[in-house]
Design an enzyme around this catalytic site. Structure first.
Site, PDB file in Angstrom:
ATOM      1  N   HIS A 159       0.815  -1.218   0.000  1.00  0.00           N
ATOM      2  CA  HIS A 159       0.000   0.000   0.000  1.00  0.00           C
ATOM      3  C   HIS A 159       0.847   1.266   0.000  1.00  0.00           C
ATOM      4  O   HIS A 159       0.319   2.361  -0.267  1.00  0.00           O
ATOM      5  CB  HIS A 159      -0.934   0.026   1.206  1.00  0.00           C
ATOM      6  CG  HIS A 159      -2.009  -1.015   1.175  1.00  0.00           C
ATOM      7  ND1 HIS A 159      -2.871  -1.159   0.097  1.00  0.00           N
ATOM      8  CD2 HIS A 159      -2.371  -1.956   2.077  1.00  0.00           C
ATOM      9  CE1 HIS A 159      -3.716  -2.152   0.357  1.00  0.00           C
ATOM     10  NE2 HIS A 159      -3.428  -2.663   1.533  1.00  0.00           N
ATOM     11  N   ASP A 195      -2.982 -10.267  -2.824  1.00  0.00           N
ATOM     12  CA  ASP A 195      -3.602  -9.844  -1.577  1.00  0.00           C
ATOM     13  C   ASP A 195      -5.076  -9.494  -1.826  1.00  0.00           C
ATOM     14  O   ASP A 195      -5.452  -9.100  -2.934  1.00  0.00           O
ATOM     15  CB  ASP A 195      -2.860  -8.613  -1.061  1.00  0.00           C
ATOM     16  CG  ASP A 195      -3.221  -8.220   0.346  1.00  0.00           C
ATOM     17  OD1 ASP A 195      -2.456  -8.544   1.262  1.00  0.00           O
ATOM     18  OD2 ASP A 195      -4.269  -7.568   0.542  1.00  0.00           O
ATOM     19  N   HIS A 197      -6.619  -6.931  -0.768  1.00  0.00           N
ATOM     20  CA  HIS A 197      -6.723  -5.491  -1.017  1.00  0.00           C
ATOM     21  C   HIS A 197      -5.812  -5.084  -2.174  1.00  0.00           C
ATOM     22  O   HIS A 197      -4.720  -5.632  -2.338  1.00  0.00           O
ATOM     23  CB  HIS A 197      -6.332  -4.711   0.236  1.00  0.00           C
ATOM     24  CG  HIS A 197      -7.164  -5.045   1.432  1.00  0.00           C
ATOM     25  ND1 HIS A 197      -6.810  -6.041   2.325  1.00  0.00           N
ATOM     26  CD2 HIS A 197      -8.333  -4.533   1.870  1.00  0.00           C
ATOM     27  CE1 HIS A 197      -7.724  -6.112   3.275  1.00  0.00           C
ATOM     28  NE2 HIS A 197      -8.668  -5.223   3.019  1.00  0.00           N
ATOM     29  N   ASP A 284      -5.074 -12.741   2.937  1.00  0.00           N
ATOM     30  CA  ASP A 284      -6.323 -12.255   3.514  1.00  0.00           C
ATOM     31  C   ASP A 284      -7.518 -12.527   2.602  1.00  0.00           C
ATOM     32  O   ASP A 284      -8.636 -12.080   2.883  1.00  0.00           O
ATOM     33  CB  ASP A 284      -6.237 -10.776   3.883  1.00  0.00           C
ATOM     34  CG  ASP A 284      -5.552  -9.925   2.839  1.00  0.00           C
ATOM     35  OD1 ASP A 284      -5.124 -10.471   1.804  1.00  0.00           O
ATOM     36  OD2 ASP A 284      -5.427  -8.709   3.052  1.00  0.00           O
TER      37      ASP A 284
END
Length: 344
Positions: A159, A195, A197, A284
């Site tokens: 991120h 991931d 996200h 995740d």
């Protein structure tokens, strides 16, 4: 497969995360890395190595110097003003405001971040530097001929933008590693982010380039973090047009559907013909993860690793997300075992 791990990740022991309007114990915590390491050792995946020290030069190939200087000084600047808690950004340069670096630490926290859930703590700088060294050490193994290596990074990185932290990320380990491959002679590098996200920082860093392809398979950003990047119409710009791909799925997505996105991503990578692959490995996507809405099972991660192994590319795995569940170690190692099984 060799794993690189640093106990210095424990320097970051944040106690606060803003979630649902209250401060909670963070989902991103030291036990994540320890659980994964224990499974790596239990399954005899391979040798576990301490990272080498690379200094800041490889980091500065991706992140701006002013941002790096801010991160290094932020905790001291915060405590110098007598702040009682962890450093959490609370104000940002919104639309219609001037984008300039304030003198006050509260202003600088907002200028160099994009989200309020991630606090800066006393050991954040040390842990972020150690995490980058973990990634670069594993990258060096692959660059020197290892078919693959696992960088057990904590804190995660995907991120982090060139000059922004957030989403538990400070230095973008996947991007730093991809740039290291380029600087060491790789003509083209692919970064595949699995991931839950979107890897907004990685996309942003390489968005105008055609030498590093970025692909992310993730949850719909209309519904989940990071909200403001990760949509399917974002394909790159300038020289990078056509070299970014986002594959987006809705709540409840099972592996039978998710793997179609993985297959699309793998075919895109095969057509690109990179010299090296960086996999931003978040688990995740797991059905029991507390901050996601996909429905992958532990067995599915073996199949994920198998498909990645069939790309037959020098591959670096950098650890990203996967939270607060005992199965995180099983799921990570299943990807790596599936990968190795496909390469035998």
């Amino acid at each position: 497969m060799k794993t690189v791990f640093s106990p210095l990740h424990n320097r970051r022991t944040a106690t606060t995360e803003l979630d649902g309007g209250i401060l909670i114990a963070p989902h991103e915590k030291p036990s994540r890395a320890e659980t994964i390491l224990a499974r790596v050792i239990q399954e005899e995946l391979g040798e576990v190595l301490q990272p080498q020290e690379f200094g800041l030069e490889p980091v500065l190939r991706v992140h701006t110097r002013d941002y790096v200087d801010f991160l290094r000084a932020s905790w001291a600047d915060w405590t110098a003003e007598g702040k009682p808690g962890e450093a959490i950004p609370a104000v940002w340069p919104g639309r219609g405001m001037r984008h300039r670096v304030p003198k006050d630490i509260d202003g600088r926290l907002g200028y160099y971040s994009f989200a309020a859930e991630t606090s800066i703590t006393e050991g954040t700088w040390d842990a972020a530097c150690a995490s980058a060294n973990v990634a670069l050490s594993a990258q060096a193994l692959v660059a020197k001929g290892e078919p693959a290596a696992f960088a057990l990074c904590r804190p995660p990185g995907h991120h982090a933008h060139a000059d922004l932290f957030g989403g538990y990320c400070f230095f973008n380990n996947a991007a730093i590693s991809a740039q290291a491959f380029r600087d060491q002679g790789s003509r083209r590098v692919a970064v595949l982010d699995v991931d839950f996200h979107h890897g907004n920082g990685t996309q942003s860093i390489f968005y105008s380039r055609d030498d590093v392809m970025t692909i992310s398979v993730h949850g719909d950003p209309d519904l989940v973090f990071p909200h403001f990047l990760g949509f399917e119409d974002e394909a790159g710009e300038g020289a990078g047009e056509g070299f970014n791909l986002n594959i987006v799925y809705p709540p409840g997505t099972p592996f039978s559907v998710w793997r179609e996105g993985l297959e699309t991503a793998c075919r895109k990578i095969e057509a690109f013909q990179p010299d090296a692959l960086v996999v931003a490995l978040g688990v995740d996507t797991f059905e029991d993860d507390p901050i996601s809405f996909f429905k992958l099972t532990s067995a599915d991660y073996l199949l994920m690793g198998d498909r990645l192994g069939k790309l037959n590319l020098p591959t670096l795995f950098t650890m990203e997300g996967g939270y607060d569940v005992d199965a995180i170690g099983v799921n990570v190692v299943n990807v790596l075992k599936g990968f190795e099984g496909a390469r035998l």
